[in-house]
Write a protein that holds these residues in place. Structure first.
Motif, PDB file in Angstrom:
ATOM      1  N   HIS A 131     -34.300 -49.921  -8.188  1.00 51.72           N
ATOM      2  CA  HIS A 131     -35.573 -49.715  -7.506  1.00 51.72           C
ATOM      3  C   HIS A 131     -35.709 -50.752  -6.400  1.00 51.72           C
ATOM      4  CE1 HIS A 131     -36.522 -52.562 -10.777  1.00 51.72           C
ATOM      5  NE2 HIS A 131     -37.257 -53.136  -9.860  1.00 51.72           N
ATOM      6  N   ASP A 132     -34.613 -51.463  -6.122  1.00 51.34           N
ATOM      7  CA  ASP A 132     -34.582 -52.482  -5.075  1.00 51.34           C
ATOM      8  C   ASP A 132     -34.278 -51.808  -3.743  1.00 51.34           C
ATOM      9  OD1 ASP A 132     -34.139 -54.558  -3.336  1.00 51.34           O
ATOM     10  OD2 ASP A 132     -32.924 -55.712  -4.739  1.00 51.34           O
ATOM     11  N   LEU A 133     -35.293 -51.653  -2.931  1.00 52.01           N
ATOM     12  CA  LEU A 133     -35.125 -50.936  -1.672  1.00 52.01           C
ATOM     13  C   LEU A 133     -34.226 -51.667  -0.686  1.00 52.01           C
ATOM     14  CD1 LEU A 133     -38.733 -49.563  -1.171  1.00 52.01           C
ATOM     15  CD2 LEU A 133     -36.773 -48.491  -2.256  1.00 52.01           C
ATOM     16  N   PHE A 170     -42.038 -42.018  -0.553  1.00 49.27           N
ATOM     17  CA  PHE A 170     -41.713 -42.970  -1.603  1.00 49.27           C
ATOM     18  C   PHE A 170     -41.367 -44.328  -1.007  1.00 49.27           C
ATOM     19  CE2 PHE A 170     -38.413 -45.085  -4.101  1.00 49.27           C
ATOM     20  CZ  PHE A 170     -39.105 -45.338  -5.263  1.00 49.27           C
ATOM     21  N   ILE A 171     -40.515 -44.332   0.009  1.00 50.30           N
ATOM     22  CA  ILE A 171     -40.093 -45.586   0.641  1.00 50.30           C
ATOM     23  C   ILE A 171     -41.294 -46.299   1.253  1.00 50.30           C
ATOM     24  CG2 ILE A 171     -38.701 -46.577   2.496  1.00 50.30           C
ATOM     25  CD1 ILE A 171     -37.057 -45.691   0.055  1.00 50.30           C
ATOM     26  N   LYS A 176     -44.432 -46.119   0.410  1.00 49.64           N
ATOM     27  CA  LYS A 176     -45.313 -46.638  -0.642  1.00 49.64           C
ATOM     28  C   LYS A 176     -44.760 -47.928  -1.241  1.00 49.64           C
ATOM     29  CE  LYS A 176     -47.213 -42.244  -2.138  1.00 49.64           C
ATOM     30  NZ  LYS A 176     -47.217 -41.234  -3.201  1.00 49.64           N
ATOM     31  N   GLU A 177     -43.433 -48.023  -1.339  1.00 47.24           N
ATOM     32  CA  GLU A 177     -42.800 -49.173  -1.985  1.00 47.24           C
ATOM     33  C   GLU A 177     -42.702 -50.388  -1.069  1.00 47.24           C
ATOM     34  OE1 GLU A 177     -41.923 -49.323  -5.279  1.00 47.24           O
ATOM     35  OE2 GLU A 177     -42.980 -47.413  -5.355  1.00 47.24           O
ATOM     36  N   GLU A 178     -42.781 -50.188   0.223  1.00 50.19           N
ATOM     37  CA  GLU A 178     -42.611 -51.316   1.161  1.00 50.19           C
ATOM     38  C   GLU A 178     -43.802 -52.186   1.243  1.00 50.19           C
ATOM     39  OE1 GLU A 178     -41.310 -49.369   4.756  1.00 50.19           O
ATOM     40  OE2 GLU A 178     -39.241 -49.769   4.221  1.00 50.19           O
TER      41      GLU A 178
END
Length: 75
Positions: free
Chosen positions: A33-35, A70-71, A73-75
């Protein structure tokens, strides 16, 4: 990536480099889950509502709104 969660940035980078060196010429499956890591991979498999979307990180960003959302939201 759970094994690298508590590492300082320098040690974490050494670990990543060692993993990439050891996996050269081999099929390596990484669940993360590490972008920061996924942009380095040859192919990303993204699972969304039971559907698998595959491609390079850059391509998925432009082709898949689910992946892009998704990307973001995670940043």
């Amino acid at each position: 990536d759970e094994g690298t969660t508590g590492l300082d940035p320098v040690l974490r980078e050494k670990y990543r480099k060692a993993l990439y060196e050891a996996s050269k010429g081999r099929l390596t499956v990484v669940i993360t889950h590490d972008l920061d890591e996924i942009s380095d991979f040859d192919e990303v498999l993204f699972v969304h509502n039971g559907t698998i979307i595959a491609g390079k990180h850059e391509n998925l960003l432009s082709l898949s709104s689910e992946y892009r959302n998704f990307i973001q939201k995670e940043e």
